[in-house]
Design an enzyme around this catalytic site. Structure first.
Site, PDB file in Angstrom:
ATOM      1  N   SER A   1       9.462  -4.640  -0.668  1.00 37.76           N
ATOM      2  CA  SER A   1       9.397  -6.095  -0.513  1.00 37.76           C
ATOM      3  C   SER A   1       8.490  -6.648  -1.602  1.00 37.76           C
ATOM      4  CB  SER A   1       8.790  -6.438   0.862  1.00 37.76           C
ATOM      5  OG  SER A   1       8.339  -7.775   0.875  1.00 37.76           O
TER       6      SER A   1
ATOM      7  N   GLY B   1      20.165  -7.833   1.706  1.00 38.01           N
ATOM      8  CA  GLY B   1      19.545  -6.621   2.236  1.00 38.01           C
ATOM      9  C   GLY B   1      19.405  -6.684   3.751  1.00 38.01           C
TER      10      GLY B   1
ATOM     11  N   MET C   1      14.879 -14.229  -4.789  1.00 40.62           N
ATOM     12  CA  MET C   1      13.765 -15.106  -5.179  1.00 40.62           C
ATOM     13  C   MET C   1      12.994 -14.454  -6.324  1.00 40.62           C
ATOM     14  SD  MET C   1      12.534 -17.049  -1.756  1.00 40.62           S
ATOM     15  CE  MET C   1      11.491 -15.781  -1.123  1.00 40.62           C
TER      16      MET C   1
ATOM     17  N   GLN D   1      12.315 -22.976   2.343  1.00 39.10           N
ATOM     18  CA  GLN D   1      12.213 -21.939   3.373  1.00 39.10           C
ATOM     19  C   GLN D   1      10.770 -21.468   3.604  1.00 39.10           C
ATOM     20  OE1 GLN D   1      14.859 -19.245   0.965  1.00 39.10           O
ATOM     21  NE2 GLN D   1      13.535 -17.626   1.750  1.00 39.10           N
TER      22      GLN D   1
ATOM     23  N   HIS E   1      16.432  -4.981  -4.532  1.00 38.97           N
ATOM     24  CA  HIS E   1      17.347  -5.942  -5.172  1.00 38.97           C
ATOM     25  C   HIS E   1      18.363  -5.198  -6.045  1.00 38.97           C
ATOM     26  CE1 HIS E   1      13.597  -8.529  -4.802  1.00 38.97           C
ATOM     27  NE2 HIS E   1      14.498  -9.264  -4.176  1.00 38.97           N
TER      28      HIS E   1
ATOM     29  N   ARG F   1       6.509  -8.917  -1.223  1.00 39.58           N
ATOM     30  CA  ARG F   1       5.211  -9.230  -0.591  1.00 39.58           C
ATOM     31  C   ARG F   1       4.307  -8.003  -0.477  1.00 39.58           C
ATOM     32  NH1 ARG F   1       8.482 -13.351   2.302  1.00 39.58           N
ATOM     33  NH2 ARG F   1       7.578 -15.375   1.719  1.00 39.58           N
TER      34      ARG F   1
ATOM     35  N   ASN G   1      11.155 -11.416  -8.764  1.00 38.59           N
ATOM     36  CA  ASN G   1      10.199 -10.309  -8.608  1.00 38.59           C
ATOM     37  C   ASN G   1      10.969  -9.069  -8.135  1.00 38.59           C
ATOM     38  OD1 ASN G   1       7.531  -9.151  -6.678  1.00 38.59           O
ATOM     39  ND2 ASN G   1       7.424  -9.455  -8.859  1.00 38.59           N
TER      40      ASN G   1
HETATM   41  O1  PAF Z   1      16.040 -12.996   0.817  1.00 37.39           O
HETATM   42  C1  PAF Z   1      15.708 -13.812  -0.080  1.00 37.39           C
HETATM   43  O2  PAF Z   1      15.202 -13.449  -1.138  1.00 37.39           O
HETATM   44  C2  PAF Z   1      15.897 -15.296   0.163  1.00 37.39           C
HETATM   45  O3  PAF Z   1      15.684 -15.625   1.495  1.00 37.39           O
HETATM   46  C3  PAF Z   1      17.283 -15.808  -0.319  1.00 37.39           C
HETATM   47  C4  PAF Z   1      18.410 -15.161   0.454  1.00 37.39           C
HETATM   48  C5  PAF Z   1      17.427 -15.527  -1.796  1.00 37.39           C
HETATM   49  C6  PAF Z   1      17.367 -17.320  -0.104  1.00 37.39           C
HETATM   50  O4  PAF Z   1      16.365 -17.995  -0.774  1.00 37.39           O
END
Ligand code: PAF
Length: 284
Positions: A188, A150, A30, A61, A37, A190, A32
């Protein structure tokens, strides 16, 4: 690196690689982007000939009271980082591109509630349906041989493995270890919501999980370990959601002969909802 926002150019790029029998890895994100990542991206580069990163803040989500609008969007910086990492293609669609009929009209992928409505799924209704749906769409669009996720989002990883198994999707799912700050806080996006004072307390979530494992291994009962963890988190200033010990394989409640276990925790700290986990083997 190509930045693609539309479906047809994405599918053309991917088909050209498939015609050449090139192995494709997908890292869904997503955005950032942080070192967590990048550990996925680097592993993807190591194992595949072509690497696609998707960047999509998926509204499906997020619950109505959650942080969809506030979620950090840093496309320009993310793009620079991915160029440096040698990624082949960044797919960053608009919401309208992935959900042209609107979210309410989207066909959904629902993983059984025994996995998707427990733990984070209990406090975030519909969250894992949103995740499974978008990941399923990404798999169809990108047609990766392998996709990397992850282990910090351990329940998400199992939801995706379950979807892939149940829908016979031809994708290998690779989980990757959680990347942590030196003081133990799991990386994270967040974490950016934390104030300086909250940031100092945040690693206590992981420390509480590790202490709880010790108590369990020394013979403390499961309910007692979980109760103590919640009380400790509360005393530290968290608003804990859950701390639970589960089976690694399916997140079911452990039976006496289950040895591969995991402790998972989720707690709010100020504006951030933090999650973490640690796998362990039951002591003999
Ligand atoms: O873990 C995330 O960043 C999200 O849940 C994902 C897997 C990209 C799905 O939107």
């Amino acid at each position: 690196m190509e930045l693609i926002r539309e479906l047809i150019p994405l599918q053309s790029a991917v088909q050209a690689w498939r015609r050449r029998n090139q192995c494709i890895a997908l890292v869904p994100t997503m955005g950032n982007l942080h070192e967590g990542h990048l550990s996925l991206v680097r592993e993807a580069k190591r194992i595949a000939e072509r690497v696609v990163v998707s960047l999509f803040v998926n509204p499906l989500q997020f619950g109505p009271a959650e942080d969809f609008s506030a979620y950090p969007r840093t496309l320009a910086a993310d793009r620079e980082v991915l160029i440096t990492e040698g990624v082949d293609l960044l797919f960053a669609p608009a919401v309208q591109t992935l959900y042209p009929n609107g979210q309410a009209e989207q066909t959904l992928v629902v993983v059984p509630p025994s996995l998707s409505e427990i733990l984070c799924g209990a406090s975030r209704p519909g969250h894992f349906t949103g995740v499974a749906t978008v990941v399923c769409k990404l798999f169809h669009l990108v047609q990766p041989d392998i996709a990397l996720f992850g282990e910090k989002d351990f329940q998400q990883l199992l939801v995706i493995r379950r979807m892939v198994a149940d829908l016979n999707l031809p994708v290998i799912i690779q989980g990757m270890p959680t990347v942590r700050e030196p003081d133990g806080l799991a990386l994270s996006s967040r974490n950016a919501y934390l104030t300086e004072a909250e940031r100092a307390i945040a690693p206590e979530l992981y420390r509480t999980l590790l202490r709880s494992i010790d108590r369990f291994q020394q013979g403390d009962s499961l309910p007692s370990v979980e109760r103590k963890a919640l009380a400790e988190l509360e005393a530290l200033g968290f608003q804990p959601d859950y701390v639970q010990i589960r089976r690694q394989q399916d997140l079911g409640r452990p039976k006496p002969d289950d040895n591969a276990l995991i402790i998972l925790g989720a707690a709010r700290l100020g504006k951030a909802r933090l999650i973490d986990n640690q796998c362990f083997l039951r002591a003999e």
